[in-house]
Design an enzyme around this catalytic site. Sequence first.
Site, PDB file in Angstrom:
ATOM      1  N   THR A   6       9.383 -11.641  -3.847  1.00 37.14           N
ATOM      2  CA  THR A   6       8.635 -12.894  -3.862  1.00 37.14           C
ATOM      3  C   THR A   6       8.976 -13.626  -2.565  1.00 37.14           C
ATOM      4  O   THR A   6       9.757 -13.127  -1.755  1.00 37.14           O
ATOM      5  CB  THR A   6       9.077 -13.731  -5.081  1.00 37.14           C
ATOM      6  OG1 THR A   6      10.508 -13.645  -5.204  1.00 37.14           O
ATOM      7  CG2 THR A   6       8.441 -13.192  -6.355  1.00 37.14           C
ATOM      8  N   ASP A   7       8.408 -14.793  -2.379  1.00 33.46           N
ATOM      9  CA  ASP A   7       8.656 -15.543  -1.138  1.00 33.46           C
ATOM     10  C   ASP A   7      10.085 -16.084  -1.094  1.00 33.46           C
ATOM     11  O   ASP A   7      10.771 -16.099  -2.114  1.00 33.46           O
ATOM     12  CB  ASP A   7       7.627 -16.688  -1.030  1.00 33.46           C
ATOM     13  CG  ASP A   7       6.240 -16.154  -0.650  1.00 33.46           C
ATOM     14  OD1 ASP A   7       5.239 -16.681  -1.156  1.00 33.46           O
ATOM     15  OD2 ASP A   7       6.187 -15.183   0.138  1.00 33.46           O
TER      16      ASP A   7
ATOM     17  N   ASP B 224      20.377  -8.003  -8.813  1.00 36.11           N
ATOM     18  CA  ASP B 224      20.040  -8.779  -7.620  1.00 36.11           C
ATOM     19  C   ASP B 224      20.177  -7.892  -6.382  1.00 36.11           C
ATOM     20  O   ASP B 224      21.232  -7.278  -6.169  1.00 36.11           O
ATOM     21  CB  ASP B 224      20.981  -9.995  -7.517  1.00 36.11           C
ATOM     22  CG  ASP B 224      20.486 -11.016  -6.494  1.00 36.11           C
ATOM     23  OD1 ASP B 224      20.713 -12.213  -6.697  1.00 36.11           O
ATOM     24  OD2 ASP B 224      19.849 -10.580  -5.500  1.00 36.11           O
TER      25      ASP B 224
ATOM     26  N   ASP C   9       6.629  -4.220 -10.267  1.00 31.10           N
ATOM     27  CA  ASP C   9       5.416  -3.643 -10.862  1.00 31.10           C
ATOM     28  C   ASP C   9       5.387  -2.122 -10.726  1.00 31.10           C
ATOM     29  O   ASP C   9       4.569  -1.459 -11.359  1.00 31.10           O
ATOM     30  CB  ASP C   9       4.180  -4.259 -10.188  1.00 31.10           C
ATOM     31  CG  ASP C   9       4.325  -4.266  -8.670  1.00 31.10           C
ATOM     32  OD1 ASP C   9       4.561  -5.344  -8.100  1.00 31.10           O
ATOM     33  OD2 ASP C   9       4.253  -3.182  -8.056  1.00 31.10           O
TER      34      ASP C   9
ATOM     35  N   ASP D 124      10.111  -5.666  -1.313  1.00 37.40           N
ATOM     36  CA  ASP D 124       8.853  -6.165  -1.869  1.00 37.40           C
ATOM     37  C   ASP D 124       9.205  -7.325  -2.793  1.00 37.40           C
ATOM     38  O   ASP D 124       9.197  -7.212  -4.024  1.00 37.40           O
ATOM     39  CB  ASP D 124       8.143  -5.048  -2.642  1.00 37.40           C
ATOM     40  CG  ASP D 124       6.850  -5.542  -3.266  1.00 37.40           C
ATOM     41  OD1 ASP D 124       6.356  -4.889  -4.215  1.00 37.40           O
ATOM     42  OD2 ASP D 124       6.355  -6.600  -2.833  1.00 37.40           O
TER      43      ASP D 124
END
Length: 289
Positions: free
Chosen positions: A161-162, A140, A88, A159
Amino acid sequence: MTTDSWVNETLYDAWGQRFLVRRELARVRSPFQDIMIFESATHGRVMLLDGVVQITERDEFVYQEMLTHVPLLAHGEARRVLIIGAGDGGVLRRVLMHGDVERAVMVEIDGEVIRLCREHLPAIGGDAWNDPRAEVIVGDGIDYVRLGGPASFDVIIVDSTDPIGVGEVLFTDEFYASAARLLSAGGLIVNQCGVPFMQADELRQTSARRARHFPYVGAYVAAVPTYVGGFMTLGFAAKQPGLDAIPRATIEARARAGGILGRTRYWTPALHEAAFWLPPYIAEQLPST
Ligand code: SAM
Protein backbone atom coordinates in the site's frame (compact mmCIF):
# COMPACT_ATOMS: atom_id res chain seq x y z
CA MET A 1 -26.54 -7.93 -0.14
CA THR A 2 -27.43 -6.48 -3.55
CA THR A 3 -27.31 -2.71 -3.81
CA ASP A 4 -27.00 -0.09 -6.50
CA SER A 5 -24.95 2.23 -4.33
CA TRP A 6 -21.76 4.11 -5.13
CA VAL A 7 -18.36 3.78 -3.45
CA ASN A 8 -16.01 6.78 -3.63
CA GLU A 9 -12.29 6.15 -3.45
CA THR A 10 -10.82 8.25 -0.61
CA LEU A 11 -7.18 8.44 -1.76
CA TYR A 12 -7.41 12.18 -2.51
CA ASP A 13 -9.52 14.70 -0.61
CA ALA A 14 -10.55 16.78 -3.57
CA TRP A 15 -10.62 14.33 -6.47
CA GLY A 16 -11.27 10.70 -7.15
CA GLN A 17 -13.10 7.90 -8.85
CA ARG A 18 -16.25 6.15 -7.80
CA PHE A 19 -17.69 2.70 -8.54
CA LEU A 20 -21.28 1.63 -8.87
CA VAL A 21 -21.58 -1.30 -6.46
CA ARG A 22 -23.68 -4.22 -7.58
CA ARG A 23 -23.03 -6.34 -4.51
CA GLU A 24 -20.86 -6.04 -1.41
CA LEU A 25 -18.93 -9.28 -0.87
CA ALA A 26 -16.87 -8.53 2.24
CA ARG A 27 -16.35 -5.71 4.69
CA VAL A 28 -13.81 -6.52 7.45
CA ARG A 29 -11.92 -4.32 9.89
CA SER A 30 -8.66 -6.25 10.31
CA PRO A 31 -6.05 -5.30 12.94
CA PHE A 32 -4.31 -3.37 10.14
CA GLN A 33 -6.91 -1.81 7.84
CA ASP A 34 -10.45 -1.65 6.58
CA ILE A 35 -10.93 -4.27 3.84
CA MET A 36 -13.79 -4.00 1.37
CA ILE A 37 -14.43 -6.28 -1.60
CA PHE A 38 -17.39 -5.71 -3.87
CA GLU A 39 -18.84 -6.59 -7.27
CA SER A 40 -18.68 -3.44 -9.38
CA ALA A 41 -20.78 -2.62 -12.44
CA THR A 42 -17.71 -1.88 -14.58
CA HIS A 43 -14.48 -3.49 -13.28
CA GLY A 44 -15.50 -6.89 -11.99
CA ARG A 45 -14.67 -7.45 -8.37
CA VAL A 46 -12.74 -4.67 -6.61
CA MET A 47 -10.77 -4.56 -3.34
CA LEU A 48 -10.28 -1.35 -1.37
CA LEU A 49 -7.98 -1.06 1.64
CA ASP A 50 -8.78 1.92 3.85
CA GLY A 51 -10.87 3.26 0.98
CA VAL A 52 -8.03 3.08 -1.60
CA VAL A 53 -8.29 0.93 -4.73
CA GLN A 54 -5.79 -1.96 -4.54
CA ILE A 55 -6.92 -4.29 -7.26
CA THR A 56 -9.74 -4.83 -9.73
CA GLU A 57 -10.38 -8.01 -11.68
CA ARG A 58 -10.57 -6.01 -14.89
CA ASP A 59 -7.17 -4.26 -14.87
CA GLU A 60 -5.03 -6.19 -12.36
CA PHE A 61 -3.06 -7.80 -15.19
CA VAL A 62 -1.48 -4.45 -16.14
CA TYR A 63 0.12 -3.76 -12.79
CA GLN A 64 0.94 -7.34 -11.80
CA GLU A 65 2.61 -8.15 -15.13
CA MET A 66 4.76 -5.00 -15.04
CA LEU A 67 5.69 -5.35 -11.38
CA THR A 68 6.79 -8.97 -11.94
CA HIS A 69 8.04 -9.66 -15.48
CA VAL A 70 10.12 -6.48 -15.79
CA PRO A 71 12.48 -7.16 -12.84
CA LEU A 72 12.68 -10.91 -13.42
CA LEU A 73 13.48 -10.57 -17.13
CA ALA A 74 15.82 -7.63 -16.49
CA HIS A 75 17.75 -9.79 -14.01
CA GLY A 76 17.81 -12.74 -16.38
CA GLU A 77 18.71 -15.43 -13.85
CA ALA A 78 16.33 -14.87 -10.92
CA ARG A 79 15.98 -18.07 -8.92
CA ARG A 80 14.96 -16.66 -5.50
CA VAL A 81 12.30 -13.96 -5.34
CA LEU A 82 11.01 -12.10 -2.27
CA ILE A 83 7.56 -10.50 -2.51
CA ILE A 84 6.47 -8.03 0.16
CA GLY A 85 2.74 -7.30 0.45
CA ALA A 86 0.81 -8.48 -2.61
CA GLY A 87 -1.81 -10.19 -0.45
CA ASP A 88 -4.08 -10.79 -3.45
CA GLY A 89 -1.62 -13.33 -4.85
CA GLY A 90 -1.36 -11.76 -8.30
CA VAL A 91 2.38 -11.08 -8.12
CA LEU A 92 3.07 -14.52 -6.66
CA ARG A 93 1.18 -16.15 -9.56
CA ARG A 94 3.20 -14.17 -12.14
CA VAL A 95 6.53 -14.91 -10.43
CA LEU A 96 5.76 -18.63 -10.51
CA MET A 97 5.06 -18.43 -14.27
CA HIS A 98 8.84 -18.15 -14.64
CA GLY A 99 9.97 -21.76 -14.92
CA ASP A 100 13.48 -21.09 -13.62
CA VAL A 101 12.29 -19.50 -10.34
CA GLU A 102 13.11 -22.01 -7.59
CA ARG A 103 11.76 -20.15 -4.55
CA ALA A 104 9.16 -17.40 -4.09
CA VAL A 105 8.67 -16.07 -0.55
CA MET A 106 5.70 -13.76 -0.02
CA VAL A 107 5.44 -11.74 3.21
CA GLU A 108 2.01 -10.13 3.69
CA ILE A 109 1.23 -8.38 7.00
CA ASP A 110 -2.52 -8.99 6.90
CA GLY A 111 -3.75 -12.58 6.86
CA GLU A 112 -7.28 -11.29 6.39
CA VAL A 113 -6.33 -9.85 2.98
CA ILE A 114 -5.04 -13.26 1.92
CA ARG A 115 -8.10 -15.05 3.28
CA LEU A 116 -10.60 -12.67 1.68
CA CYS A 117 -8.79 -12.51 -1.68
CA ARG A 118 -8.61 -16.31 -1.87
CA GLU A 119 -12.34 -16.44 -1.15
CA HIS A 120 -13.63 -13.54 -3.27
CA LEU A 121 -10.87 -12.91 -5.86
CA PRO A 122 -9.69 -16.48 -6.51
CA ALA A 123 -8.63 -15.92 -10.13
CA ILE A 124 -6.00 -13.33 -9.17
CA GLY A 125 -3.84 -15.73 -7.15
CA GLY A 126 -5.03 -18.83 -8.97
CA ASP A 127 -3.21 -21.94 -7.82
CA ALA A 128 -0.04 -20.06 -6.85
CA TRP A 129 -0.89 -20.68 -3.20
CA ASN A 130 -0.35 -24.42 -3.70
CA ASP A 131 2.89 -24.22 -5.70
CA PRO A 132 5.66 -26.13 -3.88
CA ARG A 133 8.09 -23.31 -4.70
CA ALA A 134 5.94 -20.77 -2.84
CA GLU A 135 6.25 -19.89 0.84
CA VAL A 136 3.56 -17.51 2.14
CA ILE A 137 4.33 -15.78 5.45
CA VAL A 138 1.91 -13.58 7.37
CA GLY A 139 4.13 -10.91 8.89
CA ASP A 140 5.63 -7.45 8.60
CA GLY A 141 7.96 -7.09 5.63
CA ILE A 142 10.35 -4.94 7.63
CA ASP A 143 10.85 -7.73 10.18
CA TYR A 144 11.51 -10.28 7.45
CA VAL A 145 14.17 -8.22 5.66
CA ARG A 146 15.75 -7.16 8.98
CA LEU A 147 16.38 -10.81 9.88
CA GLY A 148 17.07 -12.16 6.37
CA GLY A 149 20.45 -13.59 5.45
CA PRO A 150 22.87 -11.75 3.11
CA ALA A 151 22.58 -12.41 -0.62
CA SER A 152 19.57 -14.65 -0.08
CA PHE A 153 17.42 -13.28 -2.93
CA ASP A 154 17.93 -12.20 -6.53
CA VAL A 155 14.83 -9.98 -6.89
CA ILE A 156 12.67 -8.22 -4.31
CA ILE A 157 9.20 -7.03 -5.35
CA VAL A 158 7.41 -4.66 -2.98
CA ASP A 159 3.71 -4.61 -3.78
CA SER A 160 2.60 -2.59 -0.79
CA THR A 161 0.00 0.00 0.00
CA ASP A 162 1.13 3.63 -0.03
CA PRO A 163 3.67 4.93 2.52
CA ILE A 164 1.04 5.62 5.17
CA GLY A 165 0.06 3.30 8.01
CA VAL A 166 1.45 -0.23 7.85
CA GLY A 167 3.02 0.39 4.45
CA GLU A 168 5.19 3.26 5.64
CA VAL A 169 8.06 1.07 6.93
CA LEU A 170 8.55 -0.36 3.43
CA PHE A 171 9.71 3.01 2.13
CA THR A 172 12.37 3.72 4.81
CA ASP A 173 16.16 3.78 4.81
CA GLU A 174 16.16 0.81 7.15
CA PHE A 175 14.07 -1.22 4.71
CA TYR A 176 16.25 -0.35 1.70
CA ALA A 177 19.48 -1.00 3.63
CA SER A 178 18.17 -4.43 4.65
CA ALA A 179 16.98 -5.11 1.11
CA ALA A 180 20.42 -4.27 -0.27
CA ARG A 181 21.97 -6.73 2.18
CA LEU A 182 19.44 -9.43 1.26
CA LEU A 183 20.06 -9.10 -2.48
CA SER A 184 22.77 -10.98 -4.37
CA ALA A 185 25.42 -9.07 -6.32
CA GLY A 186 23.29 -8.78 -9.46
CA GLY A 187 20.09 -8.20 -7.52
CA LEU A 188 17.40 -5.55 -7.87
CA ILE A 189 14.33 -4.28 -6.08
CA VAL A 190 11.13 -2.81 -7.54
CA ASN A 191 8.24 -1.23 -5.70
CA GLN A 192 5.02 0.55 -6.37
CA CYS A 193 5.70 4.29 -6.21
CA GLY A 194 2.29 5.77 -6.81
CA VAL A 195 0.99 8.06 -9.55
CA PRO A 196 3.45 10.97 -9.89
CA PHE A 197 0.85 13.31 -11.39
CA MET A 198 -0.75 13.31 -7.93
CA GLN A 199 1.91 11.71 -5.69
CA ALA A 200 5.22 13.13 -6.98
CA ASP A 201 6.61 13.27 -3.44
CA GLU A 202 6.30 9.48 -3.10
CA LEU A 203 8.47 8.84 -6.16
CA ARG A 204 10.95 11.68 -5.43
CA GLN A 205 11.47 10.96 -1.74
CA THR A 206 11.64 7.17 -2.00
CA SER A 207 13.95 7.32 -5.03
CA ALA A 208 16.32 9.61 -3.11
CA ARG A 209 16.23 7.15 -0.24
CA ARG A 210 16.86 4.15 -2.50
CA ALA A 211 19.81 6.03 -4.01
CA ARG A 212 21.48 5.98 -0.60
CA HIS A 213 21.54 2.18 -0.68
CA PHE A 214 21.71 1.27 -4.38
CA PRO A 215 24.05 2.65 -7.05
CA TYR A 216 21.53 2.46 -9.88
CA VAL A 217 18.08 3.96 -9.23
CA GLY A 218 15.31 4.65 -11.72
CA ALA A 219 11.69 3.99 -12.47
CA TYR A 220 9.40 2.69 -15.16
CA VAL A 221 5.73 3.25 -15.89
CA ALA A 222 2.51 1.38 -16.47
CA ALA A 223 -0.91 2.73 -17.44
CA VAL A 224 -3.18 1.21 -14.79
CA PRO A 225 -6.73 2.52 -15.39
CA THR A 226 -7.84 2.40 -11.76
CA TYR A 227 -4.71 4.04 -10.36
CA VAL A 228 -6.15 7.37 -11.44
CA GLY A 229 -3.96 10.30 -12.55
CA GLY A 230 -2.03 8.95 -15.52
CA PHE A 231 1.06 6.75 -15.37
CA MET A 232 1.71 4.60 -12.30
CA THR A 233 5.43 4.49 -11.53
CA LEU A 234 7.35 1.48 -10.34
CA GLY A 235 10.60 2.24 -8.53
CA PHE A 236 13.67 0.36 -9.72
CA ALA A 237 16.96 0.03 -7.82
CA ALA A 238 19.84 -2.25 -8.79
CA LYS A 239 23.36 -3.15 -7.74
CA GLN A 240 24.61 -3.47 -11.32
CA PRO A 241 24.33 -0.94 -14.18
CA GLY A 242 22.21 -1.41 -17.27
CA LEU A 243 19.37 -3.54 -15.91
CA ASP A 244 16.94 -0.77 -16.92
CA ALA A 245 18.19 -0.83 -20.51
CA ILE A 246 18.37 -4.48 -21.51
CA PRO A 247 17.98 -4.71 -25.31
CA ARG A 248 14.52 -5.77 -26.48
CA ALA A 249 15.90 -8.80 -28.31
CA THR A 250 17.52 -10.06 -25.10
CA ILE A 251 14.31 -9.54 -23.12
CA GLU A 252 12.35 -11.37 -25.82
CA ALA A 253 14.78 -14.29 -25.84
CA ARG A 254 14.63 -14.56 -22.05
CA ALA A 255 10.82 -14.37 -22.07
CA ARG A 256 10.63 -17.10 -24.70
CA ALA A 257 13.05 -19.33 -22.78
CA GLY A 258 11.17 -18.64 -19.53
CA GLY A 259 7.78 -19.51 -20.99
CA ILE A 260 6.36 -15.99 -20.58
CA LEU A 261 6.05 -14.86 -24.20
CA GLY A 262 2.46 -14.83 -25.45
CA ARG A 263 1.02 -15.36 -21.96
CA THR A 264 0.59 -11.67 -21.07
CA ARG A 265 -2.05 -9.01 -21.84
CA TYR A 266 -0.04 -5.86 -21.13
CA TRP A 267 3.68 -6.70 -20.86
CA THR A 268 5.56 -7.28 -24.12
CA PRO A 269 9.30 -7.05 -24.86
CA ALA A 270 8.73 -3.75 -26.69
CA LEU A 271 6.64 -2.34 -23.89
CA HIS A 272 9.23 -3.48 -21.33
CA GLU A 273 11.85 -1.40 -23.17
CA ALA A 274 9.49 1.56 -23.67
CA ALA A 275 8.36 1.65 -20.03
CA PHE A 276 11.72 3.08 -18.99
CA TRP A 277 11.42 6.08 -21.33
CA LEU A 278 9.92 8.55 -18.88
CA PRO A 279 8.14 11.82 -19.68
CA PRO A 280 9.99 14.82 -18.18
CA TYR A 281 7.38 15.43 -15.46
CA ILE A 282 8.24 11.98 -14.09
CA ALA A 283 11.96 11.83 -14.90
CA GLU A 284 12.53 15.09 -13.00
CA GLN A 285 11.47 13.35 -9.77
CA LEU A 286 14.41 10.94 -9.98
CA PRO A 287 17.94 11.47 -8.62
CA SER A 288 20.21 12.89 -11.35
CA THR A 289 22.58 10.16 -12.48
N1 SAM B 1 -1.42 -3.38 -6.03
C1 SAM B 1 -1.77 -2.57 -4.91
C2 SAM B 1 -1.27 -1.16 -5.02
O1 SAM B 1 -0.37 -0.92 -5.81
O2 SAM B 1 -1.81 -0.32 -4.30
C3 SAM B 1 -1.27 -3.18 -3.64
C4 SAM B 1 -1.77 -4.56 -3.54
S1 SAM B 1 -1.58 -5.39 -2.05
C5 SAM B 1 -3.24 -5.61 -1.62
C6 SAM B 1 -0.92 -4.30 -0.86
C7 SAM B 1 -0.63 -5.11 0.38
O3 SAM B 1 0.45 -4.58 1.12
C8 SAM B 1 -1.81 -5.14 1.36
O4 SAM B 1 -2.38 -6.42 1.37
C9 SAM B 1 -1.19 -4.77 2.70
O5 SAM B 1 -1.72 -5.52 3.78
C10 SAM B 1 0.27 -5.08 2.45
N2 SAM B 1 1.20 -4.41 3.35
C11 SAM B 1 1.18 -3.13 3.78
N3 SAM B 1 2.18 -2.89 4.65
C12 SAM B 1 2.88 -4.07 4.78
C13 SAM B 1 4.03 -4.46 5.53
N4 SAM B 1 4.66 -3.59 6.35
N5 SAM B 1 4.47 -5.72 5.41
C14 SAM B 1 3.84 -6.61 4.58
N6 SAM B 1 2.73 -6.31 3.86
C15 SAM B 1 2.26 -5.04 3.95
